[in-house]
Scaffold this active site. Sequence first.
Site, PDB file in Angstrom:
ATOM      1  N   THR A   1       0.822  -1.209   0.000  1.00  0.00           N
ATOM      2  CA  THR A   1       0.000   0.000   0.000  1.00  0.00           C
ATOM      3  C   THR A   1       0.856   1.258   0.000  1.00  0.00           C
ATOM      4  O   THR A   1       1.970   1.267   0.555  1.00  0.00           O
ATOM      5  CB  THR A   1      -0.898   0.014   1.254  1.00  0.00           C
TER       6      THR A   1
ATOM      7  N   TYR B   1      -1.984   0.417   9.911  1.00  0.00           N
ATOM      8  CA  TYR B   1      -2.224  -0.291   8.642  1.00  0.00           C
ATOM      9  C   TYR B   1      -0.959  -0.246   7.776  1.00  0.00           C
ATOM     10  O   TYR B   1      -0.439  -1.278   7.338  1.00  0.00           O
ATOM     11  CB  TYR B   1      -3.416   0.342   7.906  1.00  0.00           C
TER      12      TYR B   1
END
Length: 324
Positions: A116, A140
């Site tokens: 990501t 995250y």
Amino acid sequence: MKILVTGGAGYIGSHVVKALGEQGHTLLTYDNLSTGNKWAVLYGKLVVADLSDETTLRNVIQDFGPDAVMHFAASIVVPESVANPLKYYRNNTVNTLKLLAAVNENNIHNFIFSSTAAVYGTPDKVPVDEDAPLAPINPYGASKAMNETILKDLSLANSDFRYVALRYFNVAGSDPQNRIGQAYKEATHLITRALKTAKGEFDQLQIFGTDYQTPDGTCIRDYIHVDDLAAAHVLSMNYLADGGKSDVLNCGYGHGYSVKEVVNATRKVVGRDFKVHETGRRPGDPAALVADSSKLRKTLSWVPQYDDLEYIIKTAWSWEQRSS
Ligand code: UDP
């Protein structure tokens, strides 16, 4: 090729399964269906199991004997990761470690990892390229950055093992044939929330933060159509199968839109107005994240087909209307 796809019943995984299936590959999706759906797996078999269940995972890998593994299964909601970091380190970091142990033991040499843009945190330079330091600002992003470190170290220790980590920017849109799309009921992502608001599921769309250092004060993101991202996975797999070296590639178009621009484009596409409410910043959000995707374009000869925000929203809108 035989490909094991973890998280193949989820939003991005199911679009990749579709792309691989259309090319005739033999597929096995491994998914706990926590956010995915059985109907979304258009090709191949589905095993419903959790990655934390090492016995099942090992048995499935041994029985199937994949040539490559694509790993999508993960938790992906930034504010949730801030509130519940252990869930993210468990589901993303620990479960990937378990998967890699099984992959390594079974001498599987090709691995494609869903990373990501959140690994960059708030980059100094936008568009950001892959050499920028990893400095995640939320659990995250940190959980995925740890996985990248593990992948790198494993590839250094075992020269047969090669991987491509794809750093996704903001994935949106859905299958132009409207068979699959974002189906998670509590979706938090901007375009889905905006469309659900337009549909009347929510009274208003919240705009999180209007005081960022951006031209209109709202956050800028690089929105990429899910089928262009799926194509990058197919190309990555072919690249590894042809002997390509381990690499990390940004997946985005190289230009961004602010939250307000996305809201206006959504109003235009759906042809109706909806209420927005400007509120405070959401924890964990960097001001601007835009990909320098020249490495992806060069390494894999990736040519995007859907680099058009209104088209992206249009496909997502068709899906939203169908799934109501
Ligand atoms: N956002 C917003 N309202 C929403 C959902 C998101 O203003 O209901 C903003 C969010 O704060 C961020 C951008 O839209 O600046 C993209 O957020 P999203 O959750 O879609 O993806 P992320 O960048 O967190 O992966």
